[in-house]
Design a protein around this motif. Structure first.
Motif, short mmCIF file in Angstrom:
data_model
loop_
_atom_site.label_atom_id
_atom_site.label_comp_id
_atom_site.label_asym_id
_atom_site.label_seq_id
_atom_site.Cartn_x
_atom_site.Cartn_y
_atom_site.Cartn_z
N GLY A 44 98.26 -50.51 -30.74
CA GLY A 44 98.41 -49.06 -31.10
C GLY A 44 96.98 -48.38 -30.30
N SER A 47 97.53 -48.31 -26.78
CA SER A 47 98.37 -47.37 -26.20
C SER A 47 97.65 -45.76 -26.03
CB SER A 47 99.49 -47.02 -27.36
OG SER A 47 98.84 -46.32 -28.46
N LYS A 52 102.74 -45.30 -24.61
CA LYS A 52 103.70 -45.87 -25.70
C LYS A 52 104.28 -47.43 -25.46
CE LYS A 52 105.15 -41.78 -28.35
NZ LYS A 52 106.14 -41.01 -28.79
N LEU A 55 103.10 -50.69 -26.94
CA LEU A 55 103.15 -51.20 -28.12
C LEU A 55 104.31 -52.34 -28.01
CD1 LEU A 55 104.05 -47.75 -29.83
CD2 LEU A 55 101.76 -49.22 -30.28
N THR A 119 98.45 -41.45 -27.00
CA THR A 119 99.08 -41.88 -28.26
C THR A 119 99.48 -40.71 -28.98
OG1 THR A 119 99.00 -43.36 -30.20
CG2 THR A 119 97.04 -42.13 -29.76
N THR A 121 100.21 -39.56 -33.17
CA THR A 121 100.36 -40.07 -34.47
C THR A 121 100.34 -38.94 -35.50
OG1 THR A 121 97.76 -39.74 -34.30
CG2 THR A 121 98.92 -42.11 -34.00
#
Length: 160
Positions: A44, A47, A52, A55, A119, A121
């Motif tokens: 992560g 990334s 992505k 991952l 990334t 989140t």
């Protein structure tokens, strides 16, 4: 043997490695409680640089994530060290300075670095509170206390 006290590079490396170790350990524990393993966390981190697809990478991607994590921690220690040369308060009041620096690092990471990374989140209020506490106790305070302890002024006082 390398002289650590009074040596800026050694001080920065020690502070960064300690903070990086505490921070990644906290992340491993926090996410293990949610069923996420260390390799996934490290991928992560990678990334953020690779996107992505990281991952789904292998151990080399996880190693890259670990390297990036420690690069960031050492950079945070370097910034604190350099700032503390200009602002003696940071060396003379390491607990206050460290707590404030941990919060500053949190805001820098979560409002500048992560949004600019590759990334995506989502954060809940509970995760935000935990992240702030981790930044205070695992990043800001260790860096500040180590810099205060190993600063050139302290080294001179200890030998003089």
């Amino acid at each position: 043997m390398v002289k650590t006290a009074g040596n800026p590079i050694s001080t920065i490396l020690v502070a960064g490695l300690v903070a990086g170790t505490l921070d990644i350990t906290a992340a491993f524990i926090q996410w293990a409680l949610r069923g996420v393993g260390p390799t996934r966390i490290l991928k992560g981190i990678a990334s953020g640089l690779l996107g992505k697809s990281a991952l789904h990478g292998d151990g080399a991607i996880a190693a890259l994530g670990l390297g990036l994590h420690f690069l960031i921690a050492i950079s945070a220690a370097a910034v604190f060290y350099l700032a503390s040369r200009q602002l003696p308060f940071m060396r003379h009041r390491p607990v206050v300075a460290g707590a404030l620096y941990g919060i500053a690092v949190y805001f820098f990471m979560y409002f500048i670095v992560i949004p600019l990374s590759r990334t995506s989140t989502r954060y809940t209020p509970a995760l935000i509170a935990i992240a702030i506490l981790i930044h205070i106790f695992c990043i800001g305070l260790p860096i500040s206390l180590i810099v205060a302890r190993l600063s050139p002024e302290r080294a001179e006082a200890d030998t003089g």
